[in-house]
Design a protein around this motif. Structure first.
Motif, short mmCIF file in Angstrom:
data_model
loop_
_atom_site.label_atom_id
_atom_site.label_comp_id
_atom_site.label_asym_id
_atom_site.label_seq_id
_atom_site.Cartn_x
_atom_site.Cartn_y
_atom_site.Cartn_z
N UNK A 24 0.79 -1.23 0.00
CA UNK A 24 0.00 0.00 0.00
C UNK A 24 0.82 1.28 0.00
N UNK A 25 2.15 1.18 0.23
CA UNK A 25 2.96 2.40 0.36
C UNK A 25 4.00 2.55 -0.74
N UNK B 298 -1.79 0.77 11.72
CA UNK B 298 -1.99 -0.64 11.36
C UNK B 298 -3.07 -0.83 10.31
N UNK B 299 -4.13 -0.05 10.40
CA UNK B 299 -5.22 -0.18 9.44
C UNK B 299 -4.75 0.16 8.03
N UNK C 146 -5.48 -10.77 2.89
CA UNK C 146 -4.60 -11.60 3.71
C UNK C 146 -4.80 -11.25 5.18
N UNK C 147 -4.16 -12.05 6.05
CA UNK C 147 -4.18 -11.77 7.47
C UNK C 147 -3.39 -10.52 7.79
N UNK C 148 -3.55 -10.02 9.03
CA UNK C 148 -2.95 -8.75 9.41
C UNK C 148 -1.43 -8.82 9.43
N UNK C 149 -0.87 -9.90 9.96
CA UNK C 149 0.59 -9.98 10.06
C UNK C 149 1.22 -10.00 8.67
N UNK D 116 -0.24 -3.64 17.64
CA UNK D 116 -0.80 -3.31 18.95
C UNK D 116 -0.59 -1.84 19.30
N UNK D 117 -0.19 -1.05 18.30
CA UNK D 117 0.06 0.39 18.47
C UNK D 117 1.17 0.66 19.47
N UNK D 118 2.11 -0.30 19.60
CA UNK D 118 3.20 -0.13 20.54
C UNK D 118 4.54 0.14 19.90
#
Length: 396
Positions: free
Chosen positions: A188-189, A202-203, A213-216, A347-349
């Motif tokens: 996407x970038x 993350x979104x 696909x999955x998030x990871x 996890x926004x960490x």
């Protein structure tokens, strides 16, 4: 004369590869039979799959959730036996009744059951790239020693497999392969200004332009670590050195990969971006079956573009090439650090652009560990994760 149905274990049945596999299987009930399904904690999805496909076994990695599924299936009148824990995953992968294993558990957790399937001489459909990234030598030795059939499911590696001659593995030198070219969408970038990547969410990273696909793995595609892991995987699958594996950014995601031969020929595999194509290819190999994928319309696509990867934009790709060239425990450390960094980002960490920084720092601090057994590899994985978590803490 009726051909016996293939009995299939699907490891990671509730993920995107697992559900696509079951979609293809459902289209051909005369050819395939589900023997076992597994998931980590996704009880509701696995419950529905058990009711539809009636496997002999269902396995949940979380034993507490397995108890709940056992009760629900019993109340629904299902005869599926529910097991829990990592050992049960290896059991359903190596069971004598099983012909084919779809190895689609994401991450290092997928290595032991995939290796168990290889050691049992199964037809292994490998969607878990970490099995080769962490333990390429051990895994390929197991395949050769047990006479297992290894078929790649990643769309890129499956495309390379289709573009290679049938006897390639028996005599690679005669095949005349000059380069393997792995295509990448660019994620996407691909065209976003570099300074705008600092605030990526993350979104946004999970919004892949071509694949669902999955998030990871979506984040790995955005950083291009996914392609870096595929470079390492291609090295083991096809016996080619890092210098003979080239990544080509191809935003249309229609050409899934290519093989360049010494006579000047370049063979490519094309198709719509749908994982059911490589899944169907591997399930039925050496035959072809309907996958449910829409036929490719070249007039609709109209153009095909190609770009060199930008290593400033995608430093994770350079880190993966470096780990492959270093060998030893470096690929396992790379993978572990990436998993920890991506999890922290989701996890926004951890900021998005700190992902490669965490990986690079971990590679510098963890080195020269033995990788001569599964236990040693998993120990290196554990140590790398501890170092990566400490690095993540510094960058929060």
């Amino acid at each position: 004369m009726n051909t016996p149905r293939q009995r299939i274990t699907v490891l990671g049945a509730t993920g995107s590869i697992g559900t696509s596999t079951l979609d293809v299987i459902a289209r051909h009930p005369e050819r395939f039979e589900v023997f076992a399904l597994s998931a980590q904690r996704q009880m509701d999805a696995l419950f529905a799959q058990c009711l539809r496909f009636a496997p002999r076994y269902a396995v949940l990695g979380d034993e507490a959730v397995a108890l709940q599924l056992r009760q629900r299936l019993g109340e629904a009148g299902s005869a599926t036996e529910v097991l829990g824990g990592a050992a049960a995953l290896e059991d359903i992968a190596a069971a004598g009744e099983v012909d084919t294993v779809m190895a689609a558990i994401v991450g290092a957790a997928g290595l032991p059951p995939a290796l168990a399937a290889a050691r049992a001489g199964k037809k292994v459909l490998l969607a878990n790239k970490e099995a080769l990234v962490l333990a390429g030598g051990l895994f390929m030795d197991a395949v050769a020693g047990a006479g297992a059939l290894l078929l790649p499911i990643d769309s890129e590696h499956n495309a390379v497999f289709q573009a290679l001659p049938a006897d390639y593995r028996r005599d690679p030198a005669v095949a005349g392969v000059r380069r393997v070219l792995l295509t990448a969408s660019g994620g996407p970038f691909r065209t976003r200004a570099l300074h705008e990547l600092d605030g990526v969410t993350p979104e946004q990273a999970c919004a892949h332009p071509k694949w669902v696909m999955g998030r990871k793995i979506s984040v790995d595609s955005a950083t291009m670590m996914n392609k870096g892991l595929e470079v390492i995987e291609a090295h083991w699958l096809f016996g080619v050195d890092a210098d003979a594996i080239e990544v080509v950014v191809h935003p249309q995601s229609v050409i899934h990969s290519l093989v360049d031969y010494v006579d000047g020929s370049v063979l490519a595999q094309l198709g719509n971006p749908d994982m059911r194509t490589p899944i169907a290819h591997a399930l039925a190999w050496p035959q072809r079956i309907d996958s449910g994928v829409r036929a490719l319309d070249l007039f609709e696509i109209a153009r095909l573009d190609f770009e060199r990867p930008d290593y400033q934009r995608f430093p994770c790709l350079a880190l993966a090439y470096g780990a492959l060239r270093s060998g030893g425990c470096a690929p396992a450390v790379l993978n572990a650090a990436n998993e920890e960094a991506v999890a922290a980002f989701l996890d926004h960490g951890l900021p998005y652009r700190q992902i490669p920084a965490v990986i690079a720092a971990t590679l510098e601090r963890v080195c020269d560990l033995p990788v001569d057994s599964v236990e040693a590899i998993l120990a290196a994985d554990v140590q790398a994760r501890a170092v990566a978590r400490a690095e993540i803490h510094k960058r929060r």
